[in-house]
Design an enzyme around this catalytic site. Structure first.
Site, PDB file in Angstrom:
ATOM      1  N   ASN A  60       0.869  -1.175   0.000  1.00 27.48           N
ATOM      2  CA  ASN A  60       0.000   0.000   0.000  1.00 27.48           C
ATOM      3  C   ASN A  60       0.907   1.227   0.000  1.00 27.48           C
ATOM      4  O   ASN A  60       1.453   1.597   1.032  1.00 27.48           O
ATOM      5  CB  ASN A  60      -0.881  -0.038   1.258  1.00 27.48           C
ATOM      6  CG  ASN A  60      -1.718   1.213   1.423  1.00 27.48           C
ATOM      7  OD1 ASN A  60      -1.791   2.039   0.520  1.00 27.48           O
ATOM      8  ND2 ASN A  60      -2.345   1.353   2.586  1.00 27.48           N
ATOM      9  N   TRP A  61       1.071   1.811  -1.186  1.00 28.67           N
ATOM     10  CA  TRP A  61       2.017   2.943  -1.294  1.00 28.67           C
ATOM     11  C   TRP A  61       1.460   4.202  -0.645  1.00 28.67           C
ATOM     12  O   TRP A  61       2.180   5.177  -0.471  1.00 28.67           O
ATOM     13  CB  TRP A  61       2.335   3.222  -2.763  1.00 28.67           C
ATOM     14  CG  TRP A  61       3.077   2.129  -3.484  1.00 28.67           C
ATOM     15  CD1 TRP A  61       3.371   0.861  -3.006  1.00 28.67           C
ATOM     16  CD2 TRP A  61       3.630   2.193  -4.803  1.00 28.67           C
ATOM     17  NE1 TRP A  61       4.067   0.153  -3.962  1.00 28.67           N
ATOM     18  CE2 TRP A  61       4.237   0.933  -5.083  1.00 28.67           C
ATOM     19  CE3 TRP A  61       3.672   3.181  -5.785  1.00 28.67           C
ATOM     20  CZ2 TRP A  61       4.870   0.663  -6.293  1.00 28.67           C
ATOM     21  CZ3 TRP A  61       4.303   2.909  -6.994  1.00 28.67           C
ATOM     22  CH2 TRP A  61       4.901   1.665  -7.242  1.00 28.67           C
ATOM     23  N   LYS A  62       0.178   4.204  -0.322  1.00 26.80           N
ATOM     24  CA  LYS A  62      -0.475   5.402   0.235  1.00 26.80           C
ATOM     25  C   LYS A  62      -0.215   6.601  -0.693  1.00 26.80           C
ATOM     26  O   LYS A  62      -0.184   6.423  -1.899  1.00 26.80           O
ATOM     27  CB  LYS A  62      -0.009   5.650   1.674  1.00 26.80           C
ATOM     28  CG  LYS A  62      -0.177   4.384   2.529  1.00 26.80           C
ATOM     29  CD  LYS A  62      -0.016   4.624   3.984  1.00 26.80           C
ATOM     30  CE  LYS A  62      -0.218   3.307   4.734  1.00 26.80           C
ATOM     31  NZ  LYS A  62      -0.221   3.459   6.184  1.00 26.80           N
ATOM     32  N   HIS A  74      -9.666   1.263   4.496  1.00 26.22           N
ATOM     33  CA  HIS A  74      -8.428   1.478   5.247  1.00 26.22           C
ATOM     34  C   HIS A  74      -8.698   2.510   6.343  1.00 26.22           C
ATOM     35  O   HIS A  74      -9.461   3.462   6.144  1.00 26.22           O
ATOM     36  CB  HIS A  74      -7.325   1.966   4.298  1.00 26.22           C
ATOM     37  CG  HIS A  74      -5.983   1.988   4.960  1.00 26.22           C
ATOM     38  ND1 HIS A  74      -5.606   2.983   5.836  1.00 26.22           N
ATOM     39  CD2 HIS A  74      -4.943   1.118   4.915  1.00 26.22           C
ATOM     40  CE1 HIS A  74      -4.383   2.727   6.294  1.00 26.22           C
ATOM     41  NE2 HIS A  74      -3.965   1.589   5.742  1.00 26.22           N
ATOM     42  N   GLU A  99      -7.106   4.951   7.354  1.00 27.01           N
ATOM     43  CA  GLU A  99      -6.843   6.345   6.974  1.00 27.01           C
ATOM     44  C   GLU A  99      -8.006   6.920   6.162  1.00 27.01           C
ATOM     45  O   GLU A  99      -8.292   8.116   6.238  1.00 27.01           O
ATOM     46  CB  GLU A  99      -5.502   6.424   6.210  1.00 27.01           C
ATOM     47  CG  GLU A  99      -4.335   6.218   7.176  1.00 27.01           C
ATOM     48  CD  GLU A  99      -3.086   5.616   6.570  1.00 27.01           C
ATOM     49  OE1 GLU A  99      -2.937   5.613   5.337  1.00 27.01           O
ATOM     50  OE2 GLU A  99      -2.240   5.127   7.356  1.00 27.01           O
ATOM     51  N   GLU A 103      -5.788  -4.641  10.444  1.00 21.37           N
ATOM     52  CA  GLU A 103      -4.789  -3.614  10.688  1.00 21.37           C
ATOM     53  C   GLU A 103      -5.122  -2.848  11.961  1.00 21.37           C
ATOM     54  O   GLU A 103      -5.958  -1.932  11.942  1.00 21.37           O
ATOM     55  CB  GLU A 103      -4.750  -2.616   9.519  1.00 21.37           C
ATOM     56  CG  GLU A 103      -4.350  -3.235   8.196  1.00 21.37           C
ATOM     57  CD  GLU A 103      -3.677  -2.209   7.286  1.00 21.37           C
ATOM     58  OE1 GLU A 103      -2.583  -2.495   6.819  1.00 21.37           O
ATOM     59  OE2 GLU A 103      -4.228  -1.122   7.093  1.00 21.37           O
ATOM     60  N   GLY A 160       2.289   2.352  10.835  1.00 24.65           N
ATOM     61  CA  GLY A 160       3.323   3.382  10.733  1.00 24.65           C
ATOM     62  C   GLY A 160       4.004   3.736  12.039  1.00 24.65           C
ATOM     63  O   GLY A 160       4.706   4.739  12.129  1.00 24.65           O
ATOM     64  N   SER A 198       3.021  -1.995  10.502  1.00 25.14           N
ATOM     65  CA  SER A 198       4.444  -2.125  10.827  1.00 25.14           C
ATOM     66  C   SER A 198       5.015  -3.504  10.539  1.00 25.14           C
ATOM     67  O   SER A 198       5.876  -3.991  11.274  1.00 25.14           O
ATOM     68  CB  SER A 198       4.699  -1.718  12.282  1.00 25.14           C
ATOM     69  OG  SER A 198       4.334  -0.363  12.473  1.00 25.14           O
ATOM     70  N   GLY A 233       2.694  -0.958   4.318  1.00 27.16           N
ATOM     71  CA  GLY A 233       2.775   0.448   3.938  1.00 27.16           C
ATOM     72  C   GLY A 233       4.224   0.854   3.745  1.00 27.16           C
ATOM     73  O   GLY A 233       4.818   0.654   2.690  1.00 27.16           O
ATOM     74  N   GLY A 234       4.831   1.396   4.799  1.00 28.11           N
ATOM     75  CA  GLY A 234       6.183   1.946   4.719  1.00 28.11           C
ATOM     76  C   GLY A 234       7.188   1.024   4.040  1.00 28.11           C
ATOM     77  O   GLY A 234       7.937   1.448   3.146  1.00 28.11           O
TER      78      GLY A 234
HETATM   79  P1  PGA Z   1       2.625   0.396   7.671  1.00 28.09           P
HETATM   80  O1  PGA Z   1       1.183   0.607   7.006  1.00 28.09           O
HETATM   81  O2  PGA Z   1       3.173  -0.903   7.096  1.00 28.09           O
HETATM   82  O3  PGA Z   1       3.424   1.589   7.253  1.00 28.09           O
HETATM   83  O4  PGA Z   1       2.411   0.295   9.147  1.00 28.09           O
HETATM   84  C1  PGA Z   1       0.304  -0.452   6.783  1.00 28.09           C
HETATM   85  C2  PGA Z   1      -0.967   0.055   6.192  1.00 28.09           C
HETATM   86  O5  PGA Z   1      -1.471   1.097   6.642  1.00 28.09           O
HETATM   87  O6  PGA Z   1      -1.524  -0.544   5.244  1.00 28.09           O
END
Ligand code: PGA
Length: 250
Positions: A11-13, A96, A98, A166, A172, A212, A233-234
């Site tokens: 997930n590149w966000k 998600h 966010e 999640e 993050g 994470s 994500g990251g």
């Molecule tokens: P993260 O994000 O790996 O940076 O914690 C995961 C996500 O929100 O899909």
């Protein structure tokens, strides 16, 4: 050991540029694919078309990070599931945390997006997870059950739906639940799906962990009985970390 194919989803966000996308997908397509492990990349909307071209014939799947419930129409700034399918997506993330926070998307909105994904022939990746306050109050399983009931469309099958667990407080932050805590929630999610859709659907549905996930903790998380992949994500923005996580599977 389940027959479920492990899904490692990036997930590149809201992170990318043409150059970055080219570099990252170039490195990912050089990764030697392994049986039983599927890679998925979910770039921001403007990069779907170039990323789709870069990953052509690699076996890497393309997904988007959200969609609107409607097929088309007067929804300025929105993107339909049909458009995503048209440009080569086979997956879309819905719900998600966010999106739930930044865009006030509730369970009904997410369910509508999941229905739209199914209508367009996409696999919906439905995200659920508790906040830190909810975990501290011992409400994790209740919160996740409510989100599943509200967000997962009635038409969900093992092939058109993936669940991503999640914990909001793990996204993050570098913090994760313990492996035992992750397995408990995943087992509860599978039991919830079994009660609503039957055992065959529940046994076949991939349940990913996200929050994470990194090369250092991936092997332990991916080895858990009810963890069928990761939503990353990251660490998905660095090809060597993302492929190291994929290599840690199995
Ligand atoms: P993260 O994000 O790996 O940076 O914690 C995961 C996500 O929100 O899909």
């Amino acid at each position: 050991m389940s027959a479920r194919t492990i899904l490692i989803a990036g997930n590149w966000k809201m992170n990318a540029s043409i150059g970055m996308a080219e570099q990252l997908t170039g490195a990912l397509t050089a990764w030697s694919a392994r049986d039983g492990v599927e890679l998925l990349v979910c770039p921001p909307f403007p990069y779907l078309v170039p990323v789709n071209a870069s990953i052509a014939n690699s076996g890497i799947k393309l997904g988007a990070q959200s969609c609107h419930a409607a097929e088309s129409g007067a929804h300025t700034g929105d993107i339909s599931a049909e458009m995503l399918a048209d440009v080569g997506c086979t997956y879309v993330i819905v719900g998600h945390s966010e999106r739930r926070t930044d865009h006030a998307e509730d369970d009904a909105t997410v369910r509508g997006q999941g229905d739209a994904a199914h209508r367009a022939g996409l696999t919906a990746m439905v995200c659920v997870g508790e906040t830190e306050a909810e975990r501290d109050a011992d409400k994790t399983l209740d919160v996740v059950a409510t989100q599943l009931t509200g967000s997962v469309p009635d038409g969900a099958t093992a092939s058109n739906t993936v669940i991503a667990y999640e914990p909001v407080w793990a996204i993050g932050t570098g913090r994760t639940p313990t492996e035992a805590e992750v397995q408990d929630v995943h087992a509860a999610i599978r039991a919830n799906l079994a009660a609503r859709f039957g055992n065959e659907m529940a046994d076949g549905t991939r349940i990913l962990y996200g929050g994470s996930m990194k090369p250092g903790n991936a092997a332990g998380l991916l080895a858990l009985a009810d963890v069928d992949g990761g939503l990353i994500g990251g660490a998905s923005l660095k090809a060597e970390d993302f492929t190291a996580i994929a290599d840690a599977a199995g």
